[in-house]
Design an enzyme around this catalytic site. Sequence first.
Site, PDB file in Angstrom:
ATOM      1  CB  THR A 109     -27.784 -64.416  -3.442  1.00 23.71           C
ATOM      2  OG1 THR A 109     -28.766 -63.430  -3.768  1.00 23.71           O
ATOM      3  CG2 THR A 109     -27.496 -64.340  -1.938  1.00 23.71           C
ATOM      4  CG  ASN A 126     -39.273 -64.212   6.237  1.00 24.11           C
ATOM      5  OD1 ASN A 126     -40.163 -64.691   6.937  1.00 24.11           O
ATOM      6  ND2 ASN A 126     -39.492 -63.777   5.015  1.00 24.11           N
ATOM      7  CG  ASP A 175     -35.872 -62.766   3.716  1.00 24.95           C
ATOM      8  OD1 ASP A 175     -35.188 -61.819   3.295  1.00 24.95           O
ATOM      9  OD2 ASP A 175     -37.115 -62.820   3.600  1.00 24.95           O
TER      10      ASP A 175
END
Length: 325
Positions: free
Chosen positions: A223, A52, A257
């Site tokens: 994140t 990914n 990803d």
Amino acid sequence: MSLLIAGSIATDHLMSFGGRFEDSLVVEQLSKLSVSFLVDDLEIRRGGVAPNICFGLAGLGLRPVLVGAAGEDFADYRSWLERHGVDCSHVRISESKHTARFVCTTDTTMAQFASFYPGAMSEARLIELEPIVERVGTPTYVLIGADDPDGMLRHTEECRQRGYPFIADPSQQLAFGEGDLIRQLVDGAAILLTNEYESHLIEQKTGWSADDVLARVGIQVTTLGKDGVRVLRKGEEPIVVPAARNVTAVEPTGVGDGFRAGFLAASEWGLGLERAAQVGCVLAAYVVETVGTQEYTFTRPEFLARFEDSYGPDAAAEVAPHLAV
């Protein structure tokens, strides 16, 4: 210089449930949990954290090196990745096990139930990095993503011994790893990549405080879902970047990803941390708007227009010279 991306290689079986999981769960009876959900659809897609990330990097014009283990059923997947610019020449092919498989059901709130069959992934522990580096050149970074735990540990130790800068991205393995393993995977990383929940899990399992974690890595990137991303470096002010604008979320698998690919690409271009986080957020937006982790497409003008809409013309002007899609 090269980017080595080590991690799981898998096939994703993605299903959508038209209700909410929480409506079918009885908190007092979780110890006797036995439920099934009638799903609306099934998508079989290519996946695994390493491919990914590699797919995203290649989509931004780089040629990443995929490091991992797969089964003999990897042939079609290999062809797909190579057509999109990924170096798959160093993937180990198992003689006895199938490629790993991820099975995930997502409800209307984006909550997920998932399971993972490791298969050939368990042979990642047999992969040595030095022979790969001898062929492709000294790595800018070796990203060590979720994989066979012994393989992750071997790659991390080899990076320390040989002086390869490494990125710790343990993600899903944090739920299963004990504190000692997590300490070994994180300590000394040039960059630590997690989501917000995973950052707290690291602290809980290692016994380190947030300051302890930051003291042990060069850069900590966290994140924050719809709230964007936070970047920390010891002794400097935090960098908080909002998520890309006007995102229509469809399926969240692989979004992290995608962020990692964008962040690494911008870092390889020599851009600063804020721009790197912004490129990561824009690429992540493309992923969440599609079903499957490698089904998104965009042109250079489309990417730049979306980047400018989210972060302004000055930021877009810095990114534009490097974007070769």
